[in-house]
Design a protein around this motif. Structure first.
Motif, PDB file in Angstrom:
ATOM      1  N   LEU A 139       0.503  -1.152   0.178  1.00  0.00           N
ATOM      2  CA  LEU A 139      -0.314  -0.289  -0.084  1.00  0.00           C
ATOM      3  C   LEU A 139       0.745   0.806  -0.025  1.00  0.00           C
ATOM      4  O   LEU A 139       0.457   2.599  -0.581  1.00  0.00           O
ATOM      5  CB  LEU A 139      -1.280  -0.034   1.317  1.00  0.00           C
ATOM      6  CG  LEU A 139      -2.058  -0.818   0.727  1.00  0.00           C
ATOM      7  CD1 LEU A 139      -3.065  -0.846   2.080  1.00  0.00           C
ATOM      8  CD2 LEU A 139      -3.113  -0.615   0.037  1.00  0.00           C
ATOM      9  N   ASP A 140       2.484   1.364   0.763  1.00  0.00           N
ATOM     10  CA  ASP A 140       2.891   2.486   0.563  1.00  0.00           C
ATOM     11  C   ASP A 140       3.853   2.832  -0.066  1.00  0.00           C
ATOM     12  O   ASP A 140       5.068   3.107  -0.557  1.00  0.00           O
ATOM     13  CB  ASP A 140       3.668   2.006   2.324  1.00  0.00           C
ATOM     14  CG  ASP A 140       4.454   1.407   2.735  1.00  0.00           C
ATOM     15  OD1 ASP A 140       4.544   0.348   1.852  1.00  0.00           O
ATOM     16  OD2 ASP A 140       4.938   1.303   3.274  1.00  0.00           O
ATOM     17  N   ALA A 141       3.757   1.586  -1.626  1.00  0.00           N
ATOM     18  CA  ALA A 141       4.962   1.423  -2.332  1.00  0.00           C
ATOM     19  C   ALA A 141       4.364   2.459  -3.997  1.00  0.00           C
ATOM     20  O   ALA A 141       3.034   2.460  -3.770  1.00  0.00           O
ATOM     21  CB  ALA A 141       5.128   0.319  -3.156  1.00  0.00           C
ATOM     22  N   GLN A 142       5.488   3.187  -4.219  1.00  0.00           N
ATOM     23  CA  GLN A 142       4.858   3.779  -5.861  1.00  0.00           C
ATOM     24  C   GLN A 142       4.513   3.043  -6.727  1.00  0.00           C
ATOM     25  O   GLN A 142       5.390   2.108  -7.068  1.00  0.00           O
ATOM     26  CB  GLN A 142       6.635   4.668  -5.835  1.00  0.00           C
ATOM     27  CG  GLN A 142       5.275   5.987  -7.318  1.00  0.00           C
ATOM     28  CD  GLN A 142       6.687   6.763  -7.366  1.00  0.00           C
ATOM     29  OE1 GLN A 142       8.164   6.202  -6.794  1.00  0.00           O
ATOM     30  NE2 GLN A 142       7.069   7.522  -8.028  1.00  0.00           N
TER      31      GLN A 142
END
Length: 113
Positions: free
Chosen positions: A47-50
């Motif tokens: 979820l926090d990955a680009q």
């Protein structure tokens, strides 16, 4: 009692214990991509990955985009060029002759002619 080569408590080929050994998985999101051939790819990202705008299609290798109606254009592949082809792009025939003459003159001077 038999020999001491028996492995007790596990079975051969038994998988890992899952989250007990590895810890909890990071929350994930699945993103849809479509290539020019109409293939649909759905990789998972944290979820926090680009999330990238373009993803390589695993079926055909073409770039896949997030818009199903507008997939990215296929990459243009340059044909293989030899070293001589790159040199000929950079220099004209007259430049090449000047460099050759200069090199031959230096070689003759070194040989004492």
């Amino acid at each position: 009692m038999t020999g001491g080569s028996t492995i007790r408590g596990t079975r051969i080929g038994g998988g890992s214990m899952g989250e007990i050994e590895r810890g909890e998985s990071a929350p994930r999101q699945q993103v849809d991509y479509w290539c020019d051939n109409g293939h649909h790819v759905r990789p998972s990202f944290a979820l926090d990955a680009q999330v990238p705008d373009v993803w390589d299609c695993p079926r055909c290798g073409l770039p896949a985009g997030r818009d199903a109606d507008n997939p990215p254009e296929p990459r243009r592949h340059e044909p293989y060029k030899s070293h001589l082809a790159y040199v000929q792009e950079r220099r004209s025939d007259s430049d090449g002759m000047a460099i050759l003459d200069e090199a031959l003159t230096k070689l003759k001077e070194r040989r004492g002619r």
